[in-house]
Design an enzyme around this catalytic site. Structure first.
Site, PDB file in Angstrom:
ATOM      1  N   GLN A  87       0.841  -1.209   0.000  1.00 40.20           N
ATOM      2  CA  GLN A  87       0.000   0.000   0.000  1.00 40.20           C
ATOM      3  C   GLN A  87       0.873   1.255   0.000  1.00 40.20           C
ATOM      4  OE1 GLN A  87      -3.121   0.716  -0.470  1.00 40.20           O
ATOM      5  NE2 GLN A  87      -3.708  -1.414  -0.763  1.00 40.20           N
ATOM      6  N   SER A  88       1.913   1.240  -0.831  1.00 41.50           N
ATOM      7  CA  SER A  88       2.845   2.363  -0.851  1.00 41.50           C
ATOM      8  C   SER A  88       2.249   3.598  -1.519  1.00 41.50           C
ATOM      9  CB  SER A  88       4.112   1.942  -1.594  1.00 41.50           C
ATOM     10  OG  SER A  88       4.892   3.067  -1.915  1.00 41.50           O
ATOM     11  N   ASN A  89       2.241   4.696  -0.772  1.00 38.92           N
ATOM     12  CA  ASN A  89       1.867   5.988  -1.349  1.00 38.92           C
ATOM     13  C   ASN A  89       2.935   6.463  -2.326  1.00 38.92           C
ATOM     14  OD1 ASN A  89      -0.486   6.417   0.375  1.00 38.92           O
ATOM     15  ND2 ASN A  89       1.016   6.563   2.027  1.00 38.92           N
TER      16      ASN A  89
END
Ligand SMILES: *Cc1c(COP(=O)(O)O)cnc(C)c1O
Length: 357
Positions: A87-89
């Site tokens: 869930q990397s921004n």
């Protein structure tokens, strides 16, 4: 912290010598939140709305990428190789930047820590056309090594990759937050205010860039990095080193030591990516008092630190506090049941019998 004090204006002219592409909506608003402030204590709170930087739903990586993608283009690269958590921004905003600039984007996302569902940032990665591969490597040195190997593979295929290489990327990204602090100071000056403290969620580029900005602009107040995670290395040491590498890239004589860095790992709670109770409380308060959302992994934990420092008196009554909202909001869609249960203690029941009729 030796070195001359520069005005915001002179710092901006210094930064203008570096390659940069226009990706972020700047300046972002600096917004006062009086109802929230009144609920936590006798202080004024202003939120730097870096959740409104654009580039696929906002966040601090829009600013970072203005320098990183410019570096990639300057080096003649055609492929970007990036990696982080599922869930990397960072990966989501980099994927959007690649789409805009016509670069091939290959993401290697670590499966650990996150629910394996195509939602939030991962959904957005796919929607903007990134090539996504899920990997077992842990975030940190193991994933760094994997990315370097993937870059070698891409080179063997005749590609010209720009790879997430910590030593190259982290100091360049930091510069964007040295500049952000100049932007904040200009906005505050126009409001006839000076900050008594600045809070941000960071254990890397963002906090390092702000620490350099504090030194260069001669800002005489704490700039606190609230770490969302620990690293296998010493964080104040690493942030000081990053700040110094950024200073060198800008041809500035300023040098920081670990003791110049105000970083704390006290608010991580149960772990990276796992909500903390005080974080959820801060998130709930801001959402219901101001209609501004935080997310549990980064910004809620940083806001919990601000709230705790007001309540303990560490921030004196009447203080003017700046909170930098670094974004990350797509994450709230990943596990809504857990989030609502954490905040309200129960999950509302909705009648779904009409669905798809
Ligand atoms: C990446 C990220 C941070 C931390 O930024 P660093 O520069 O790595 O310290 C903070 N908040 C959000 C929402 C992020 O996505």
């Amino acid at each position: 912290m030796a070195g001359p004090i520069l005005t915001a204006d002179r710092l901006q002219r210094r930064v203008a010598r570096l390659p940069r592409v226009d990706l972020a909506h700047l300046p972002t608003p600096l917004e006062e939140v009086p109802r929230f402030a009144e609920a936590i204590g006798p202080v004024r709170v202003l939120i730097k709305r870096d959740d409104c930087t654009g580039l696929l739903l906002g966040g601090n990586k829009a600013r970072h990428n203005e320098f990183l993608m410019a570096d990639a283009l300057y080096e003649g690269c055609d492929t970007v190789i990036w990696g982080a958590g599922l869930q990397s921004n960072n990966c989501r905003q980099t994927a959007a930047a690649c789409a805009k600039l016509g670069l091939d984007c290959r993401l290697y996302l670590s499966k650990s820590h996150y629910k394996r569902e195509i939602q939030g940032n991962l959904l957005l990665d796919y929607l903007v056309g990134a090539k996504v591969e899920l990997v077992d490597a842990e975030i940190g040195p193991e994933l760094d090594a994997l990315l370097a190997a993937k870059a070698d593979e891409a080179r063997a295929q005749g590609k010209r990759p720009y790879v997430w290489d910590r030593s190259r990327v982290v100091p360049r990204a930091a510069i964007s937050y040295t500049l952000c602090l100049a932007e904040i100071m200009q906005q505050m000056h126009a409001m006839d205010l000076r900050p008594d403290a600045v809070y941000v969620s960071s254990a890397g580029s963002t906090g390092a860039g702000l620490a350099l900005g504090k030194a260069v602009l001669g800002l005489n107040c704490p700039v606190r990095s609230i770490c969302p995670m620990t690293w296998p290395w010493d964080i104040p040491e690493a942030l000081a080193q990053t700040a110094n590498e950024a200073a060198a890239l800008l041809d500035l004589p300023h040098r920081l030591r670990a003791s110049d860095i105000d970083a704390t790992t006290e608010y991580i709670g149960p772990g990276y990516g796992k909500p903390s109770q005080d974080g959820l409380e801060a998130m709930h308060l801001l959402a219901t008092m101001e209609g501004i959302l935080l997310e549990p992994t980064y910004t809620a934990k940083a806001m919990a630190a601000l709230v705790a420092d007001v309540r303990s008196g560490k921030l004196a009554p009447g203080s003017v506090v700046v909170f930098i909202h670094t974004g990350g909001l797509p994450a709230v869609f990943v596990d809504p049941t857990q989030l609502l249960a954490g905040i309200h203690g129960e999950v509302p029941r909705i009648d779904s019998t009409d669905a798809n009729s």
